[in-house]
Design an enzyme around this catalytic site. Structure first.
Site, PDB file in Angstrom:
ATOM      1  N   GLY A  41      10.675 -26.321   0.887  1.00  0.00           N
ATOM      2  CA  GLY A  41      12.081 -26.637   1.200  1.00  0.00           C
ATOM      3  C   GLY A  41      12.831 -27.033  -0.051  1.00  0.00           C
ATOM      4  O   GLY A  41      12.525 -26.605  -1.169  1.00  0.00           O
ATOM      5  N   THR A  48       8.159 -28.915   4.964  1.00  0.00           N
ATOM      6  CA  THR A  48       8.556 -27.700   5.685  1.00  0.00           C
ATOM      7  C   THR A  48       7.465 -27.286   6.663  1.00  0.00           C
ATOM      8  O   THR A  48       7.743 -26.854   7.787  1.00  0.00           O
ATOM      9  CB  THR A  48       8.843 -26.562   4.695  1.00  0.00           C
ATOM     10  OG1 THR A  48       9.926 -26.940   3.845  1.00  0.00           O
ATOM     11  CG2 THR A  48       9.191 -25.283   5.416  1.00  0.00           C
ATOM     12  N   GLU A  50       9.456 -20.250  -0.020  1.00  0.00           N
ATOM     13  CA  GLU A  50      10.338 -20.319   1.145  1.00  0.00           C
ATOM     14  C   GLU A  50      10.823 -21.723   1.476  1.00  0.00           C
ATOM     15  O   GLU A  50      11.524 -21.919   2.460  1.00  0.00           O
ATOM     16  CB  GLU A  50       9.646 -19.697   2.359  1.00  0.00           C
ATOM     17  CG  GLU A  50       9.415 -18.208   2.242  1.00  0.00           C
ATOM     18  CD  GLU A  50       9.213 -17.535   3.594  1.00  0.00           C
ATOM     19  OE1 GLU A  50       9.635 -18.094   4.623  1.00  0.00           O
ATOM     20  OE2 GLU A  50       8.631 -16.435   3.607  1.00  0.00           O
ATOM     21  N   CYS A  75      -8.833   5.581 -17.556  1.00  0.00           N
ATOM     22  CA  CYS A  75      -8.052   6.771 -17.215  1.00  0.00           C
ATOM     23  C   CYS A  75      -7.790   7.703 -18.396  1.00  0.00           C
ATOM     24  O   CYS A  75      -7.740   8.927 -18.219  1.00  0.00           O
ATOM     25  CB  CYS A  75      -6.720   6.353 -16.595  1.00  0.00           C
ATOM     26  SG  CYS A  75      -6.904   5.534 -15.000  1.00  0.00           S
ATOM     27  N   GLU A 123      -3.920   7.923 -11.949  1.00  0.00           N
ATOM     28  CA  GLU A 123      -4.198   9.127 -12.734  1.00  0.00           C
ATOM     29  C   GLU A 123      -5.438   9.844 -12.214  1.00  0.00           C
ATOM     30  O   GLU A 123      -5.442  11.077 -12.072  1.00  0.00           O
ATOM     31  CB  GLU A 123      -4.396   8.759 -14.212  1.00  0.00           C
ATOM     32  CG  GLU A 123      -3.187   8.084 -14.851  1.00  0.00           C
ATOM     33  CD  GLU A 123      -3.285   6.574 -14.842  1.00  0.00           C
ATOM     34  OE1 GLU A 123      -2.946   5.961 -15.866  1.00  0.00           O
ATOM     35  OE2 GLU A 123      -3.706   5.998 -13.805  1.00  0.00           O
TER      36      GLU A 123
END
Length: 370
Positions: free
Chosen positions: A297, A200, A295, A88, A56
């Site tokens: 495992g 992983t 991501e 704002c 804003e």
């Protein structure tokens, strides 16, 4: 009716501006603002990051005197509290704006309708709820963190036609094509943090950064219950990494922890003696993470799924059959058809010969009709 259509059009513009913040604004929300006078856009702005002007304020600065008597569109309720920048709502009043259209109320306890009330008390008409579902969706991570203390969790995986994330030898490079991998990097750039397990990290040795598209790399999070993953792994060569271990757990060696770059935290165990996923998510939420992508495992995915902590699926499916491989749900406890975890797939896209599936838990309270 015509006014509502115009309001939706300008709110759509505000939403597109808000997305320019992407993963740059957390822990703040993504906000865009449009100022319209005599049916013409005279100014616009978006929040670029903590400590920078809110949407804003940026739009009002661009509008100058043209803001007086204009309509202001913003996807999230204007704030009323002092943070790194001034509030704002008072700025909107000072600018002489004659009407404000708000997409959705701010869930932050410091606001929660206070911004709307301040504007209305100043004699400014406020319309709330234009594109409400879209405005809530674009800030789903902010809403989730404010309401639960945890970030929005997206489970991302590359899978074969028979649901494997790796063949039996554990090698997962590469199940999907390069186009899917580029999209996966785009998803990383849209999230504040990306998380994997120690297995992983050791097998794939990923960097977890953004390389195949433009965008900022997220915070890297490695779940290593006793800090046993080697400090030589690629992910530990960056300062923006967080290692999560088990409180009071034994480490492989003291130097293995202290020589790593980044930060290290410990959390309490769950019922199975592993790091508590709920506590991990709450730790990330307290750090200001609104959006987390997981991501791998299979063990990490199972821990999140069994505790109903996954909000969204993003699966890239290759046209391959791996047979006796590691399934995405292989670490889940056995279940009957009645106990199966059901997904509601909202979108399927072709990525050359791959498929990109997005959706959520079928029982999720969040609407996918966005």
């Amino acid at each position: 009716m015509k006014l509502k259509r115009i309001d939706k059009r300008y709110m759509d513009f505000a939403l597109s501006l808000a997305m320019r913040g992407a993963n740059k604004v957390s822990p703040n929300p993504r906000v865009g603002c449009v100022i319209v006078r005599d049916q013409r856009v005279v100014a616009y702005g978006w929040h670029e990051g903590p400590g920078k002007p809110h949407a804003e304020a940026a739009a009002i600065a661009m509008a100058g005197d043209m803001a007086r008597g204009a309509a202001l569109y913003v996807n999230l309720e204007p704030c009323i509290h002092f943070g790194r920048t001034p509030p704002c709502a008072p700025r909107i009043i000072e600018a002489g704006v004659s009407r404000v259209v708000v997409g959705v109320e701010d869930p932050d306890p410091r606001v929660m309708g206070g911004g709307i009330a301040m504007l209305e008390n100043a004699g400014i008409p406020v319309d709330v709820g234009v594109r409400r579902s879209g405005c809530r969706w674009i800030n789903r991570g902010f809403f989730k963190r404010i309401e639960t203390g945890r970030p929005w969790v997206t489970l991302k995986a590359a899978v074969s036609l028979d649901g494997c994330i790796a063949p039996s030898d554990g090698d997962s490079k590469w199940i999907t094509n390069v186009f899917s991998r580029r999209l996966a990097h785009m998803l990383r750039a849209e999230n504040d943090a990306v998380m994997i397990g120690a297995r992983t990290a050791k097998i794939d040795d990923p960097r977890l950064d953004v390389r195949l598209c433009s965008g900022d790399s997220p915070l890297r999070v490695v779940l290593d219950s006793r800090f046993r993953a080697s400090a030589d792994l690629a992910v530990f060569r960056d300062d923006d990494v967080l290692t999560v271990g088990l409180a009071h757990g034994e480490t492989n060696s003291e130097s293995d922890v202290t020589t790593r770059r980044g930060r290290h935290v410990s959390v309490g165990p769950d019922a199975g003696g592993k790091p508590s996923m709920t506590e991990i998510l709450e730790t990330l939420g307290a750090m200001g993470v609104n959006y987390l992508m997981v991501e791998g495992g299979a063990g990490v995915a199972a821990s999140l799924l069994k505790d109903d902590l996954v909000d969204q699926f993003s699966l890239f499916q290759a046209s391959k059959l791996l047979g006796d491989g590691v399934g995405i749900g292989s670490a889940l406890p056995g279940s009957t058809m009645e106990q199966a975890i059901r997904a509601e797939i909202s979108c399927v896209r072709s990525v050359e010969e791959d498929k990109w599936l997005e959706g959520g838990r079928a029982c999720s309270q969040d609407s996918w009709n966005r």
